[in-house]
Design a protein around this motif. Structure first.
Motif, PDB file in Angstrom:
ATOM      1  N   ASN A 116       0.921  -1.581   0.355  1.00  0.00           N
ATOM      2  CA  ASN A 116       0.102  -0.127   0.136  1.00  0.00           C
ATOM      3  C   ASN A 116       0.716   1.505  -0.044  1.00  0.00           C
ATOM      4  O   ASN A 116       1.449   1.557   0.802  1.00  0.00           O
ATOM      5  CB  ASN A 116      -0.898   0.120   1.726  1.00  0.00           C
ATOM      6  N   LYS A 117       1.010   2.243  -1.066  1.00  0.00           N
ATOM      7  CA  LYS A 117       1.286   3.024  -0.812  1.00  0.00           C
ATOM      8  C   LYS A 117       0.633   4.274   0.151  1.00  0.00           C
ATOM      9  O   LYS A 117      -0.973   4.716   0.214  1.00  0.00           O
ATOM     10  CB  LYS A 117       1.207   4.128  -2.322  1.00  0.00           C
ATOM     11  N   ILE A 118       1.111   3.927   1.366  1.00  0.00           N
ATOM     12  CA  ILE A 118       0.172   4.939   2.572  1.00  0.00           C
ATOM     13  C   ILE A 118       0.302   6.642   2.664  1.00  0.00           C
ATOM     14  O   ILE A 118      -0.542   7.760   2.961  1.00  0.00           O
ATOM     15  CB  ILE A 118       0.481   4.417   3.653  1.00  0.00           C
ATOM     16  N   ALA A 119       1.480   7.212   1.617  1.00  0.00           N
ATOM     17  CA  ALA A 119       1.602   8.650   1.401  1.00  0.00           C
ATOM     18  C   ALA A 119       2.607   8.804   0.081  1.00  0.00           C
ATOM     19  O   ALA A 119       4.015   8.147  -0.279  1.00  0.00           O
ATOM     20  CB  ALA A 119       2.490   9.158   3.067  1.00  0.00           C
ATOM     21  N   SER A 120       2.850   9.539  -0.415  1.00  0.00           N
ATOM     22  CA  SER A 120       3.952  10.137  -1.236  1.00  0.00           C
ATOM     23  C   SER A 120       3.518  11.869  -1.318  1.00  0.00           C
ATOM     24  O   SER A 120       3.123  12.751  -1.038  1.00  0.00           O
ATOM     25  CB  SER A 120       3.050   9.617  -2.258  1.00  0.00           C
ATOM     26  N   SER A 127       9.465  17.164  -3.997  1.00  0.00           N
ATOM     27  CA  SER A 127      10.048  17.745  -3.277  1.00  0.00           C
ATOM     28  C   SER A 127      10.216  18.375  -0.888  1.00  0.00           C
ATOM     29  O   SER A 127      10.406  19.282  -0.798  1.00  0.00           O
ATOM     30  CB  SER A 127      10.238  19.296  -3.529  1.00  0.00           C
ATOM     31  N   TYR A 128       9.654  17.429  -0.958  1.00  0.00           N
ATOM     32  CA  TYR A 128       9.416  17.479   0.195  1.00  0.00           C
ATOM     33  C   TYR A 128       8.941  16.382   0.817  1.00  0.00           C
ATOM     34  O   TYR A 128       8.870  15.565   0.593  1.00  0.00           O
ATOM     35  CB  TYR A 128       7.945  18.198   0.469  1.00  0.00           C
ATOM     36  N   ILE A 129       8.523  15.522   2.456  1.00  0.00           N
ATOM     37  CA  ILE A 129       8.265  15.092   3.268  1.00  0.00           C
ATOM     38  C   ILE A 129       6.691  15.400   3.649  1.00  0.00           C
ATOM     39  O   ILE A 129       6.785  15.587   4.163  1.00  0.00           O
ATOM     40  CB  ILE A 129       9.242  14.860   4.170  1.00  0.00           C
ATOM     41  N   PRO A 130       6.107  14.315   3.162  1.00  0.00           N
ATOM     42  CA  PRO A 130       4.664  14.180   4.053  1.00  0.00           C
ATOM     43  C   PRO A 130       4.485  14.389   5.422  1.00  0.00           C
ATOM     44  O   PRO A 130       5.577  13.817   5.968  1.00  0.00           O
ATOM     45  CB  PRO A 130       3.614  13.005   3.368  1.00  0.00           C
ATOM     46  N   ASP A 131       3.158  15.261   6.037  1.00  0.00           N
ATOM     47  CA  ASP A 131       3.376  14.821   7.557  1.00  0.00           C
ATOM     48  C   ASP A 131       3.416  12.658   7.710  1.00  0.00           C
ATOM     49  O   ASP A 131       2.055  12.123   7.037  1.00  0.00           O
ATOM     50  CB  ASP A 131       2.090  15.516   7.491  1.00  0.00           C
ATOM     51  N   SER A 133       2.903  11.829  11.035  1.00  0.00           N
ATOM     52  CA  SER A 133       1.926  11.734  12.247  1.00  0.00           C
ATOM     53  C   SER A 133       1.089  11.189  11.860  1.00  0.00           C
ATOM     54  O   SER A 133       1.405  10.205  13.481  1.00  0.00           O
ATOM     55  CB  SER A 133       2.219  12.969  12.943  1.00  0.00           C
ATOM     56  N   ASP A 134       0.324  10.608  11.631  1.00  0.00           N
ATOM     57  CA  ASP A 134      -0.642   9.756  12.058  1.00  0.00           C
ATOM     58  C   ASP A 134      -1.521   9.451  10.270  1.00  0.00           C
ATOM     59  O   ASP A 134      -2.440   9.593  10.013  1.00  0.00           O
ATOM     60  CB  ASP A 134      -1.842  11.055  12.227  1.00  0.00           C
ATOM     61  N   LEU A 135      -0.971   8.400  10.340  1.00  0.00           N
ATOM     62  CA  LEU A 135      -0.808   7.775   8.912  1.00  0.00           C
ATOM     63  C   LEU A 135      -1.669   6.630   8.456  1.00  0.00           C
ATOM     64  O   LEU A 135      -2.403   5.764  10.306  1.00  0.00           O
ATOM     65  CB  LEU A 135      -0.186   7.383   7.937  1.00  0.00           C
ATOM     66  N   ASP A 136      -2.716   6.655   7.609  1.00  0.00           N
ATOM     67  CA  ASP A 136      -3.424   5.507   7.411  1.00  0.00           C
ATOM     68  C   ASP A 136      -2.981   3.809   7.866  1.00  0.00           C
ATOM     69  O   ASP A 136      -2.677   3.344   6.442  1.00  0.00           O
ATOM     70  CB  ASP A 136      -4.330   5.666   7.068  1.00  0.00           C
ATOM     71  N   ILE A 137      -2.456   3.551   8.790  1.00  0.00           N
ATOM     72  CA  ILE A 137      -1.461   2.604   8.536  1.00  0.00           C
ATOM     73  C   ILE A 137      -2.145   1.173   8.420  1.00  0.00           C
ATOM     74  O   ILE A 137      -3.769   1.017   8.951  1.00  0.00           O
ATOM     75  CB  ILE A 137      -0.217   2.589  10.058  1.00  0.00           C
ATOM     76  N   SER A 138      -1.682   0.178   7.791  1.00  0.00           N
ATOM     77  CA  SER A 138      -3.315  -0.897   7.651  1.00  0.00           C
ATOM     78  C   SER A 138      -2.944  -1.961   8.698  1.00  0.00           C
ATOM     79  O   SER A 138      -0.832  -2.280   8.960  1.00  0.00           O
ATOM     80  CB  SER A 138      -2.767  -1.270   5.880  1.00  0.00           C
ATOM     81  N   ARG A 158      13.261  14.261   8.732  1.00  0.00           N
ATOM     82  CA  ARG A 158      13.524  14.436  10.165  1.00  0.00           C
ATOM     83  C   ARG A 158      13.568  14.075  11.195  1.00  0.00           C
ATOM     84  O   ARG A 158      13.894  13.854  12.480  1.00  0.00           O
ATOM     85  CB  ARG A 158      13.522  16.078  10.245  1.00  0.00           C
ATOM     86  N   GLU A 159      12.059  13.390  11.015  1.00  0.00           N
ATOM     87  CA  GLU A 159      11.269  12.618  12.262  1.00  0.00           C
ATOM     88  C   GLU A 159      10.595  11.592  11.757  1.00  0.00           C
ATOM     89  O   GLU A 159      10.684  11.674  10.714  1.00  0.00           O
ATOM     90  CB  GLU A 159       9.785  13.257  12.848  1.00  0.00           C
ATOM     91  N   LEU A 160      11.147  10.355  12.215  1.00  0.00           N
ATOM     92  CA  LEU A 160      10.192   9.168  11.651  1.00  0.00           C
ATOM     93  C   LEU A 160       8.924   9.381  11.622  1.00  0.00           C
ATOM     94  O   LEU A 160       8.647   9.650  12.597  1.00  0.00           O
ATOM     95  CB  LEU A 160      11.225   8.335  12.959  1.00  0.00           C
ATOM     96  N   PRO A 161       7.942   7.924  10.291  1.00  0.00           N
ATOM     97  CA  PRO A 161       7.220   8.245  11.271  1.00  0.00           C
ATOM     98  C   PRO A 161       6.716   7.621  12.129  1.00  0.00           C
ATOM     99  O   PRO A 161       6.791   6.631  12.411  1.00  0.00           O
ATOM    100  CB  PRO A 161       6.608   7.638   9.331  1.00  0.00           C
ATOM    101  N   ASN A 162       4.715   7.942  12.551  1.00  0.00           N
ATOM    102  CA  ASN A 162       4.738   7.105  13.307  1.00  0.00           C
ATOM    103  C   ASN A 162       4.107   5.943  12.660  1.00  0.00           C
ATOM    104  O   ASN A 162       2.779   6.645  12.095  1.00  0.00           O
ATOM    105  CB  ASN A 162       3.624   8.132  13.838  1.00  0.00           C
ATOM    106  N   THR A 163       4.675   5.258  13.128  1.00  0.00           N
ATOM    107  CA  THR A 163       4.463   3.445  12.353  1.00  0.00           C
ATOM    108  C   THR A 163       3.416   2.776  13.153  1.00  0.00           C
ATOM    109  O   THR A 163       2.805   2.056  13.043  1.00  0.00           O
ATOM    110  CB  THR A 163       5.275   2.559  12.220  1.00  0.00           C
ATOM    111  N   LYS A 164       2.926   2.778  14.347  1.00  0.00           N
ATOM    112  CA  LYS A 164       1.787   2.516  15.260  1.00  0.00           C
ATOM    113  C   LYS A 164       1.323   1.526  15.926  1.00  0.00           C
ATOM    114  O   LYS A 164       1.267   0.180  15.607  1.00  0.00           O
ATOM    115  CB  LYS A 164       0.083   2.894  14.277  1.00  0.00           C
TER     116      LYS A 164
END
Ligand SMILES: *Cc1c(COP(=O)(O)O)cnc(C)c1O
Length: 360
Positions: A116-120, A127-131, A133-138, A158-164
């Motif tokens: 799943n591509k959950i962010a892009s 040119s940026y890193i998506p937010d 912090s609160d992704l739809d983790i499967s 700069r901050e690792l994703p919140n992988t829940k």
């Protein structure tokens, strides 16, 4: 002999001290009468080389006891397949696509399960890193995958994703050992060494032990099973022995420099020289959202492709090599890895100032 300042994205600049030492040892490694290249990978001499390399890497990154360090072949790209083959128990994983390398990994994973591509950040040419912090983790995802530093586009998490709570897998090829890292936050972190560590031809994979089960997808080749290499201490077959030796030297060089916090300070200083100039320049501009800028890969443009080409050509004549941007983005890119001295970045900025005066 005159060496240039080499801004290549990879294979890339290596510390001069390391190259000199390797040259001195080329014909006769420490009195054994042969080069490391000619030595059995089962010899006591080589055993010392690989063991010391692992120990020094563990020291530098403060790798916890429950992580294995594997020296593997096939480049970072082979991990794109090896990771799903070894980790996709539920045949599902979540991918954050922030550049070409993450995209390739995501596409490869689709061969083995539901990726799943959950962010892009493709909507704005990466040119940026998506937010994150609160992704739809499967719920069924076996892991969440990122490419931590995007070599081509010059962005960095700069901050690792919140992988829940899910296992985090990271491709750190182009930021490996550029700063201290909390390894315990990752299930797997891996990188091709030709960006920031050593010669091409090897990938180092640091894997939490409970993820090395040997229970891999059906049809997985023996050579692509993490357990094969973990059980054999990276000596299941003939490893890239010369590369391990060279990386080992770079690890010692990094320790002598003061370790990864010192490297981080040094890398921040180098990057600031370049970004501060880009922010003030009337000709050049950075292509990345400032908060997501990489310390290692700095892309920039003039906005005029002809002027870009002129810049790259004249920079080369001035001893500043490999500044052409990746073929997929154009413009320029300066890769300023650990082994690039501050003087190299100062020389680049001075040349950019001169070029700006002559061309605005
Ligand atoms: C260069 C690079 C790769 C590909 O590495 P190979 O060793 O050529 O397979 C993968 N990921 C990142 C982030 C890279 O910079």
């Amino acid at each position: 002999m005159s060496r240039v300042y080499n801004f290549s994205a990879g294979p890339a600049v290596l510390p001069e001290e390391v190259l000199k030492e390797a040259a001195e040892e080329m014909l006769d490694y420490r009195g054994c009468g042969m080069s490391v290249m000619e030595m059995s990978h089962r010899s006591g001499m080589f055993e010392t080389i690989i063991n010391e390399a692992e120990e020094d890497l563990r020291d530098l990154l403060q790798i916890p006891e429950n992580y294995k360090v594997l020296f593997l072949q096939g480049g970072a790209s082979q991990q794109f397949a090896m990771i799903p083959m070894n980790l996709m128990k539920n045949r599902e994983a979540d991918y954050i696509v922030t550049g070409q390398w993450a995209k390739k990994a995501w596409q490869e994973a689709q061969k083995y399960g539901k990726a799943n591509k959950i962010a892009s950040s493709e909507d704005k040419t990466f040119s940026y890193i998506p937010d994150c912090s609160d992704l739809d983790i499967s719920p069924n995802a076996d892991y969440v995958y990122i490419c931590e530093n995007n070599t081509i586009y010059g962005t960095k998490f700069r901050e690792l994703p919140n992988t829940k709570g899910k296992t985090l897998v990271a491709d750190v090829s182009s930021c490996f050992l550029s700063e201290p890292v909390d390894v315990s936050k990752y299930g797997v972190l891996y990188g091709g060494v030709q960006k920031n560590i050593g010669p091409a031809g090897m990938v180092i994979s640091i894997i939490r032990e409970d993820l090395i089960t040997g229970d891999v997808l059906e049809g997985t080749p023996t050579m692509l099973n993490f357990k094969t290499h973990a059980d054999a201490g990276s000596l299941y077959n003939t490893p890239n022995s010369y590369c391990i030796y060279m990386c080992g030297k770079v690890f010692k060089w990094l320790k002598n420099m003061g370790g990864l916090s010192v490297m981080k300070e040094r890398n921040e200083k180098k990057a600031a020289l370049l970004y501060d100039f880009l922010d003030k320049s009337h000709l050049f501009k950075g292509t990345v959202v400032p908060k997501d800028r990489s310390l290692m890969n700095v892309p920039f443009v003039t906005g005029n492709p002809e002027l870009d080409a002129k810049f790259v050509k004249e920079a080369k004549e001035a001893g500043l090599e490999n500044l052409k941007g990746h073929r997929s983005v154009g413009g320029m890119r300066a890769s300023i890895y650990n082994a690039m001295p501050v003087e190299g970045v100062e020389a680049l900025v001075a040349f950019m100032k001169k070029f700006e005066k002559e061309n605005v």
